[in-house]
Enzyme design. Structure first.
Site, PDB file in Angstrom:
ATOM      1  N   LYS A  10       0.863  -1.190   0.000  1.00 59.23           N
ATOM      2  CA  LYS A  10       0.000   0.000   0.000  1.00 59.23           C
ATOM      3  C   LYS A  10       0.893   1.230   0.000  1.00 59.23           C
ATOM      4  O   LYS A  10       1.759   1.369   0.854  1.00 59.23           O
ATOM      5  CB  LYS A  10      -0.911   0.023   1.227  1.00 59.23           C
ATOM      6  CG  LYS A  10      -1.759   1.293   1.346  1.00 59.23           C
ATOM      7  CD  LYS A  10      -2.503   1.349   2.659  1.00 59.23           C
ATOM      8  CE  LYS A  10      -1.573   1.482   3.850  1.00 59.23           C
ATOM      9  NZ  LYS A  10      -0.871   2.797   3.874  1.00 59.23           N
ATOM     10  N   VAL A  96       9.755  -4.854   6.481  1.00 62.67           N
ATOM     11  CA  VAL A  96       8.912  -4.725   7.678  1.00 62.67           C
ATOM     12  C   VAL A  96       9.066  -3.316   8.259  1.00 62.67           C
ATOM     13  O   VAL A  96      10.138  -2.709   8.188  1.00 62.67           O
ATOM     14  CB  VAL A  96       9.326  -5.794   8.718  1.00 62.67           C
ATOM     15  CG1 VAL A  96       8.555  -5.618  10.017  1.00 62.67           C
ATOM     16  CG2 VAL A  96       9.090  -7.191   8.137  1.00 62.67           C
ATOM     17  N   GLY A  99       6.291   1.554   6.047  1.00 61.78           N
ATOM     18  CA  GLY A  99       5.372   2.546   5.517  1.00 61.78           C
ATOM     19  C   GLY A  99       4.581   2.127   4.298  1.00 61.78           C
ATOM     20  O   GLY A  99       3.962   2.966   3.647  1.00 61.78           O
ATOM     21  N   ILE A 100       4.586   0.828   3.978  1.00 62.62           N
ATOM     22  CA  ILE A 100       3.800   0.358   2.839  1.00 62.62           C
ATOM     23  C   ILE A 100       2.796  -0.727   3.242  1.00 62.62           C
ATOM     24  O   ILE A 100       2.346  -1.513   2.405  1.00 62.62           O
ATOM     25  CB  ILE A 100       4.710  -0.135   1.697  1.00 62.62           C
ATOM     26  CG1 ILE A 100       5.757  -1.138   2.197  1.00 62.62           C
ATOM     27  CG2 ILE A 100       5.380   1.036   0.993  1.00 62.62           C
ATOM     28  CD1 ILE A 100       6.627  -1.728   1.079  1.00 62.62           C
ATOM     29  N   ASP A 137      -5.334   0.143   8.850  1.00 63.45           N
ATOM     30  CA  ASP A 137      -4.975   0.023   7.433  1.00 63.45           C
ATOM     31  C   ASP A 137      -5.524  -1.246   6.778  1.00 63.45           C
ATOM     32  O   ASP A 137      -5.514  -1.359   5.551  1.00 63.45           O
ATOM     33  CB  ASP A 137      -3.448   0.021   7.270  1.00 63.45           C
ATOM     34  CG  ASP A 137      -2.874   1.421   7.194  1.00 63.45           C
ATOM     35  OD1 ASP A 137      -3.653   2.391   7.166  1.00 63.45           O
ATOM     36  OD2 ASP A 137      -1.637   1.552   7.170  1.00 63.45           O
TER      37      ASP A 137
END
Length: 282
Positions: A10, A96, A99-100, A137
């Site tokens: 993401k 890990v 931020g994705i 998220d």
């Protein structure tokens, strides 16, 4: 049973911190997209529930007894009234704490895979209800399609229609826990962005996004200077239309007119950095 689910990265094309709730959680406005890198979750029939992690970033999750994938599996089983039975294998290809949304994407993949495997036939709205208590998220990762995110991330609305374009993801090999970045942030709050219904091409989208920001980028760079090095490198690449950090870092992205241009740019970056170029999923 032998099933597979991709868990795409993401990417936040912009991220505005618009306020803070009384419980301390920050309110956000963001445009989330997906691709081109992904973890993969595999499931096989079993008499109980287990999880094996392998892949380039498996070591970062070693010894994690309460993996988000297992938490998602137990929550789904409880909602569906079934015994949690599956031998799961997570192929960890995404860095890990980067931020994705790797962990959130993995949990979302578990919900999708096991919803099919256990014959529950829950729709997306029902899966979102299970997902939200596990992480803000995870609901947006369930569909893995472009979306506007609000609230603490749980308010999901339709994204503008995106043009075909390429995306290059780069991480300098540093981790950065989200709470640390928020604590380091200073200053006031940003206004929500005003976005069009669609962009005609990648250049137009990049030009408009350039007027927005990732409000967590400055504190993240201060905490982890290699992020700034990645951003500088991206901005010098031929064809890079926009370079920005995703989420709370440390992964950054470059936006390109085509997937081929993103892949070509990927090859010119240091091999010591994790990088992946390809198409932005529209």
């Amino acid at each position: 049973m032998s099933l597979r689910e991709a868990a795409p990265a993401k990417v936040n094309l912009f991220l505005h911190v618009t306020g803070q709730r009384a419980d301390g959680y920050h309110l956000l406005d963001s445009l989330a997209v997906f691709g081109p890198a992904a973890d993969e979750l595999r499931g096989e029939s079993a008499t109980g529930l287990s999880l094996r992690v392998k892949g380039p970033f498996a070591a970062a999750l070693a010894g994690e007894a309460d993996n988000l994938v297992l938490r998602a599996a137990h929550a789904l089983a409880e909602r569906g009234g079934v015994s949690p039975r599956a031998a799961l294998t997570l192929v960890k290809r995404l860095p890990v704490a980067s931020g994705i949304g790797g962990g959130s994407a993995d949990a979302a993949a578990a919900l999708r895979l096991l919803n099919r495997a256990w014959g529950l036939s829950l729709d997306e709205a029902e899966l979102r209800e299970i997902a939200l208590p596990l992480g803000a998220d995870i609901p947006v990762c369930l569909a893995s399609r472009p979306a506007r995110m609000g609230g603490v991330g749980e308010v999901i609305t339709e994204a503008p229609r995106l043009p075909p374009c390429g995306l290059l993801l780069v991480n300098p090999g540093v981790t950065l826990p989200t709470p640390v970045v928020f604590r380091a942030r200073t200053g006031g709050f940003s206004h929500p962005a005003s976005l069009p219904a669609a962009w005609p091409n990648a250049a137009a989208m990049a030009a408009e996004l350039a007027h927005l920001s990732n409000d967590l980028e400055a504190p993240a760079v201060a905490l982890r200077p290699p992020i700034g090095e990645v951003l500088s490198a991206l901005r010098t690449l031929p064809g890079c239309l926009l370079a920005r950090m995703s989420g709370s870092g440390a992964t950054c992205f470059g936006l390109f007119a085509t997937a081929d241009k993103a892949r070509a740019a990927c090859a010119s970056l240091p091999a010591t950095w994790w990088r992946e170029g390809g198409a932005l999923t529209g």
